[in-house]
Design an enzyme around this catalytic site. Sequence first.
Site, PDB file in Angstrom:
ATOM      1  N   TYR A  96      15.129  22.504 -14.614  1.00  0.00           N
ATOM      2  CA  TYR A  96      14.309  21.313 -14.368  1.00  0.00           C
ATOM      3  C   TYR A  96      12.837  21.619 -14.636  1.00  0.00           C
ATOM      4  CZ  TYR A  96      12.877  23.216  -9.765  1.00  0.00           C
ATOM      5  OH  TYR A  96      12.355  23.993  -8.748  1.00  0.00           O
ATOM      6  N   CYS A  97      12.104  20.573 -15.021  1.00  0.00           N
ATOM      7  CA  CYS A  97      10.640  20.652 -15.097  1.00  0.00           C
ATOM      8  C   CYS A  97      10.093  19.611 -14.110  1.00  0.00           C
ATOM      9  CB  CYS A  97      10.146  20.421 -16.529  1.00  0.00           C
ATOM     10  SG  CYS A  97      10.490  18.775 -17.200  1.00  0.00           S
ATOM     11  N   PHE A  98       8.897  19.099 -14.331  1.00  0.00           N
ATOM     12  CA  PHE A  98       8.332  18.211 -13.323  1.00  0.00           C
ATOM     13  C   PHE A  98       9.016  16.843 -13.308  1.00  0.00           C
ATOM     14  CE2 PHE A  98       5.065  15.184 -11.716  1.00  0.00           C
ATOM     15  CZ  PHE A  98       5.051  15.638 -10.418  1.00  0.00           C
ATOM     16  N   SER A 104      11.647  20.240 -20.189  1.00  0.00           N
ATOM     17  CA  SER A 104      13.087  20.446 -20.039  1.00  0.00           C
ATOM     18  C   SER A 104      13.789  20.388 -21.391  1.00  0.00           C
ATOM     19  CB  SER A 104      13.690  19.385 -19.115  1.00  0.00           C
ATOM     20  OG  SER A 104      13.297  19.604 -17.773  1.00  0.00           O
ATOM     21  N   TYR A 125      11.758  17.720 -10.990  1.00  0.00           N
ATOM     22  CA  TYR A 125      11.313  18.081  -9.640  1.00  0.00           C
ATOM     23  C   TYR A 125      10.909  16.835  -8.848  1.00  0.00           C
ATOM     24  CZ  TYR A 125       8.179  19.581  -5.926  1.00  0.00           C
ATOM     25  OH  TYR A 125       7.577  19.732  -4.710  1.00  0.00           O
TER      26      TYR A 125
END
Length: 363
Positions: A96-98, A104, A125
């Site tokens: 996962y990224c933000f 991603s 996130y």
Amino acid sequence: MSHQPDTDHYLALFLNDTPLMDVRAPVEFDKGAFPCSENLPLLDDLQREVIGTRYKDAGQDAAIALGNELATAEIRDARLASWRTFVDAHPDGVLYCFRGGLRSKVTQQWLAEAGFTMPFVEGGYKAMRRFLIDSIDQIAATTKFQVVGGFTGTGKTPLLAELENSIDLEGIANHKGSSFGKQIGGQPTQINFENSLGVRMLKLREVAHPYMVVEDESRAVGRCGLPLSLLEAMAIAPVVVIEAGLEERIERLQREYVDEMLVAYQCHWGDDEGYLKFCAYLLDAIEGIRRRLGGERYQKLRGSLETALQSRQLESVAGVYRDAIAQVLDQYYDPMYRYQLDQKKERICFRGRYAEVVDYLRG
């Protein structure tokens, strides 16, 4: 490896302790992440800042172009090596990224080009964090709670450890909630505290106990603040009180805060350094109750403690500690908690010794 679809099944991720590869920058990870997550960033802090600025000034295409320019063969190889190690160790992992966006997709693409597949969390996130915060509020509003109270040293924390349906708020906060409550490793960030709390509450809801058991806490455990929704639920919950005599309580506190704490410090840092850090911990704790002891009593106790610590006389250390704790219990903690319990007397549903309370809560 067979392809796994990208996922927005946040509940399953948390209930299954799914290994999570966090590709955000370290500065983002340090502010808050999730249990079972490991930070293996696509961009370091400086790269993230530079590319973010380009994105704001010139748009996504320009930001992608700059990212490709910064992604030298050496950097790309290093990133892929760490990601491949994670994939090998956690074939069921998810990244996962933000927001589940560009970082991603780039990470997923680089892995695919190297022959690896890994799904990413849709929404990233931000969506998972929102899910946990909403879950805490929803569970707090719809779940029955039992609050365990009792004077300092009655064994509230060990009792929680014996119950399958408990939430150990002090354990999650890594702090025992008093001047002597600092633990090795320090406290999590507020975000990490809330995330771990949310996961614990989700897991307990799945087991479907009639109620969840928590210790009687104030608004904060150390520097970790309890969510308002949980505080409100605790404020109307039945209270179960553990009763124990003064000597029994002092013995327990001595064991937990002197004997066991010294062992923990020395196991963590080695005999000599661990002992020095243990000394600093006890002296800081005494400093924390200075006003409650009063100036003259504080100076006497601190001097006795320093002498005992310097000579490594653990029995003397324990003796000084006993004196300090007995005085603070008598003059501060006990009167304060007696008053607090009196405010909750209408909610007290059971009083008993440690074993009796365990039986009551299990029944």
